[in-house]
Design an enzyme around this catalytic site. Sequence first.
Site, PDB file in Angstrom:
ATOM      1  N   PHE A 140      -3.101   0.646   5.122  1.00 32.11           N
ATOM      2  CA  PHE A 140      -3.908   0.116   6.217  1.00 32.11           C
ATOM      3  C   PHE A 140      -3.396   0.581   7.573  1.00 32.11           C
ATOM      4  CE2 PHE A 140      -5.982  -4.045   4.443  1.00 32.11           C
ATOM      5  CZ  PHE A 140      -6.849  -3.264   3.710  1.00 32.11           C
TER       6      PHE A 140
ATOM      7  N   GLN B  24       0.371  -6.464  -3.278  1.00 32.67           N
ATOM      8  CA  GLN B  24      -0.772  -6.711  -2.394  1.00 32.67           C
ATOM      9  C   GLN B  24      -1.861  -5.696  -2.681  1.00 32.67           C
ATOM     10  OE1 GLN B  24       0.960  -7.593   1.829  1.00 32.67           O
ATOM     11  NE2 GLN B  24       2.424  -6.351   0.706  1.00 32.67           N
TER      12      GLN B  24
ATOM     13  N   ALA C 286       0.801  -1.221   0.000  1.00 28.05           N
ATOM     14  CA  ALA C 286       0.000   0.000   0.000  1.00 28.05           C
ATOM     15  C   ALA C 286       0.841   1.283   0.000  1.00 28.05           C
ATOM     16  CB  ALA C 286      -0.929  -0.010   1.198  1.00 28.05           C
TER      17      ALA C 286
ATOM     18  N   HIS D 169      -3.626 -10.111  -3.695  1.00 25.98           N
ATOM     19  CA  HIS D 169      -4.879  -9.957  -2.951  1.00 25.98           C
ATOM     20  C   HIS D 169      -6.023  -9.553  -3.886  1.00 25.98           C
ATOM     21  CE1 HIS D 169      -2.326  -9.242   0.927  1.00 25.98           C
ATOM     22  NE2 HIS D 169      -2.236 -10.461   0.457  1.00 25.98           N
TER      23      HIS D 169
ATOM     24  N   CYS E  16     -22.566 -17.900  -6.924  1.00 30.19           N
ATOM     25  CA  CYS E  16     -22.448 -18.730  -8.133  1.00 30.19           C
ATOM     26  C   CYS E  16     -21.227 -18.356  -8.974  1.00 30.19           C
ATOM     27  CB  CYS E  16     -23.733 -18.649  -8.969  1.00 30.19           C
ATOM     28  SG  CYS E  16     -23.899 -17.107  -9.875  1.00 30.19           S
TER      29      CYS E  16
ATOM     30  N   SER F 270       1.259   3.540  -3.017  1.00 26.91           N
ATOM     31  CA  SER F 270       0.096   4.289  -3.526  1.00 26.91           C
ATOM     32  C   SER F 270      -0.339   5.418  -2.595  1.00 26.91           C
ATOM     33  CB  SER F 270      -1.094   3.344  -3.733  1.00 26.91           C
ATOM     34  OG  SER F 270      -0.797   2.384  -4.713  1.00 26.91           O
TER      35      SER F 270
ATOM     36  N   CYS G 116     -26.117  -6.971  -7.408  1.00 30.52           N
ATOM     37  CA  CYS G 116     -26.493  -8.364  -7.157  1.00 30.52           C
ATOM     38  C   CYS G 116     -26.341  -9.179  -8.433  1.00 30.52           C
ATOM     39  CB  CYS G 116     -27.945  -8.442  -6.690  1.00 30.52           C
ATOM     40  SG  CYS G 116     -28.112  -7.854  -5.005  1.00 30.52           S
TER      41      CYS G 116
HETATM   42  P1  CNA Z   1       0.342  -1.751   5.292  1.00 29.09           P
HETATM   43  O1  CNA Z   1       0.326  -2.885   6.251  1.00 29.09           O
HETATM   44  O2  CNA Z   1      -0.616  -0.654   5.518  1.00 29.09           O
HETATM   45  O3  CNA Z   1       1.843  -1.164   5.303  1.00 29.09           O
HETATM   46  C1  CNA Z   1       2.237  -0.088   4.513  1.00 29.09           C
HETATM   47  C2  CNA Z   1       3.731   0.101   4.687  1.00 29.09           C
HETATM   48  O4  CNA Z   1       4.151   1.081   3.792  1.00 29.09           O
HETATM   49  C3  CNA Z   1       4.155   0.545   6.074  1.00 29.09           C
HETATM   50  O5  CNA Z   1       5.335  -0.116   6.439  1.00 29.09           O
HETATM   51  C4  CNA Z   1       4.404   2.048   5.902  1.00 29.09           C
HETATM   52  O6  CNA Z   1       5.416   2.523   6.752  1.00 29.09           O
HETATM   53  C5  CNA Z   1       4.880   2.078   4.481  1.00 29.09           C
HETATM   54  N1  CNA Z   1       4.582   3.332   3.793  1.00 29.09           N
HETATM   55  C6  CNA Z   1       3.450   4.057   3.809  1.00 29.09           C
HETATM   56  N2  CNA Z   1       3.546   5.105   2.983  1.00 29.09           N
HETATM   57  C7  CNA Z   1       4.780   5.032   2.425  1.00 29.09           C
HETATM   58  C8  CNA Z   1       5.478   5.819   1.483  1.00 29.09           C
HETATM   59  N3  CNA Z   1       4.917   6.905   0.910  1.00 29.09           N
HETATM   60  N4  CNA Z   1       6.718   5.479   1.146  1.00 29.09           N
HETATM   61  C9  CNA Z   1       7.310   4.392   1.702  1.00 29.09           C
HETATM   62  N5  CNA Z   1       6.699   3.598   2.601  1.00 29.09           N
HETATM   63  C10 CNA Z   1       5.436   3.913   2.955  1.00 29.09           C
HETATM   64  O7  CNA Z   1       0.161  -2.241   3.803  1.00 29.09           O
HETATM   65  P2  CNA Z   1       0.631  -3.615   3.156  1.00 29.09           P
HETATM   66  O8  CNA Z   1       0.487  -3.456   1.712  1.00 29.09           O
HETATM   67  O9  CNA Z   1       1.900  -4.082   3.702  1.00 29.09           O
HETATM   68  O10 CNA Z   1      -0.499  -4.590   3.737  1.00 29.09           O
HETATM   69  C11 CNA Z   1      -1.133  -5.457   2.955  1.00 29.09           C
HETATM   70  C12 CNA Z   1      -2.618  -5.103   2.791  1.00 29.09           C
HETATM   71  C13 CNA Z   1      -2.857  -3.641   2.534  1.00 29.09           C
HETATM   72  C14 CNA Z   1      -3.124  -5.760   1.571  1.00 29.09           C
HETATM   73  O11 CNA Z   1      -4.117  -6.658   1.919  1.00 29.09           O
HETATM   74  C15 CNA Z   1      -3.720  -4.671   0.667  1.00 29.09           C
HETATM   75  O12 CNA Z   1      -4.848  -5.113  -0.007  1.00 29.09           O
HETATM   76  C16 CNA Z   1      -4.031  -3.593   1.577  1.00 29.09           C
HETATM   77  N6  CNA Z   1      -4.173  -2.231   1.063  1.00 29.09           N
HETATM   78  C17 CNA Z   1      -4.035  -1.926  -0.242  1.00 29.09           C
HETATM   79  C18 CNA Z   1      -4.194  -0.626  -0.670  1.00 29.09           C
HETATM   80  C19 CNA Z   1      -4.019  -0.287  -2.130  1.00 29.09           C
HETATM   81  O13 CNA Z   1      -4.367  -1.086  -2.979  1.00 29.09           O
HETATM   82  N7  CNA Z   1      -3.487   0.897  -2.457  1.00 29.09           N
HETATM   83  C20 CNA Z   1      -4.497   0.397   0.217  1.00 29.09           C
HETATM   84  C21 CNA Z   1      -4.650   0.042   1.576  1.00 29.09           C
HETATM   85  C22 CNA Z   1      -4.483  -1.271   1.979  1.00 29.09           C
END
Ligand code: CNA
Length: 393
Positions: A55, A126, A44, A146, A157, A47, A177
């Site tokens: 999260f 992810q 995440a 994910h 279905c 983005s 639906c």
């Molecule tokens: P997480 O657990 O929220 O961790 C995010 C990590 O990124 C943390 O270690 C932060 O310190 C770090 N971080 C945040 N912003 C920045 C930045 N600008 N530059 C560098 N590092 C940064 O998210 P994960 O992806 O590790 O967890 C997995 C989950 C989050 C998955 O199931 C996803 O589906 C889910 N998720 C996805 C999105 C998306 O699609 N953009 C958004 C929110 C959550």
Amino acid sequence: MGQEESTPIDESSPPFTLETRTVEGLAKYIKDGRARRIVVMSGAGISTSAGIPDFRSPDTGLYANLARLNLPYAEAVFSIDYFRQKPEPFYELASELFPGKFRPTITHSFITLLHRKGLLLKHFTQNIDCLDREAGLPGEMTVEAHGSFATQRCIDCKLPYPDDEMLEKVKNKDIPCCKNESCNGLVKPDIVFFGEALPAEFFANRELPQQADLAIIMGSSLTVMPFAGLPQLVREETPRLLINLERVGGIGSRRDDVLLLEDCDSGVKKLAEALGWLEELEEMWATTGVKFGVEPEKKEEEGMRKSKDEKLEDEITKLTKDVDETLLLCEKHESRVRSDFDREAKKLLEKQMKMGDSGDEQEGDDDAPPAAEGSKGHRLSHVFGHLKKGSSL
Ligand code: CNA
């Protein structure tokens, strides 16, 4: 999958594969053609600069801001059991996060650039936001571990649901639906909820990290299994780069681990700069802004450069004009002084001629031009050579 040793590597211990455990060392490794199968693992954090919260970041993370959805616990919004009972909170969130609203970050463009240079073996993400696709990365280059918002289906279905109708429903915060009226199950985007299996594609590609000659891990807390185990599958002697706000997943404990504990966008820019790719990367990223009404930066830069040149040219033109005007003024002034002088000299001459006729001797007029020392009869003849020959002043 065992827990990786997390003690940071002793700084004095030399790298095994890289020349130096730095961005420059990594850039050299890539430029030397030793990284041809790069695996990127993202979360995440790549983005967040697009405006999509992650999260788990305290205060800004999604979990810290779900109170408005009245959930029994934060993760419930992505729980399949909770969704069956109450899909509204998920669709409330989906309307905020749905693809098309967010511009990819320069980090997404960097992944696309790796692919265009033929260096990307696979992107494991992810993320469910599809921003890598928006940045031009072909769908088959990414394993969406994910799932994503790209497709959707009935949770009972499994009948797929049309994209355009889904978009309308999400916009209007309606709950879609199943099109099969005898089923009428709830439709959900193909994102993996807690309690659901990961896509088969994840397991089919799970061996790829072992084939990698470089792994780049970005923007993930590496807390969600089995994704979080992928970096450990990378061979011991293969360099790993972590770009993240915090150290995670024990990265930094191997001899060829490089840490950039900072924002993903600034981290990839550093690497791109060390590789000599920064301009290309920025140009590529600029193209992603067009859809969002952001002028391509390159054009802006060109515009700025052009206007700088124009400014310089204007400055030069102005200076030249000033000099010309000054010269013209000088000439006018000189000719006025000269004609005043001529007039006075002529007056003086006439006076002297008159005096000569009458035999009177008279001191020079106060207004007359100064006389050259020691001269009387020919005082100004060396200056006024144009005056009548043979006349004396
Ligand atoms: P997480 O657990 O929220 O961790 C995010 C990590 O990124 C943390 O270690 C932060 O310190 C770090 N971080 C945040 N912003 C920045 C930045 N600008 N530059 C560098 N590092 C940064 O998210 P994960 O992806 O590790 O967890 C997995 C989950 C989050 C998955 O199931 C996803 O589906 C889910 N998720 C996805 C999105 C998306 O699609 N953009 C958004 C929110 C959550």
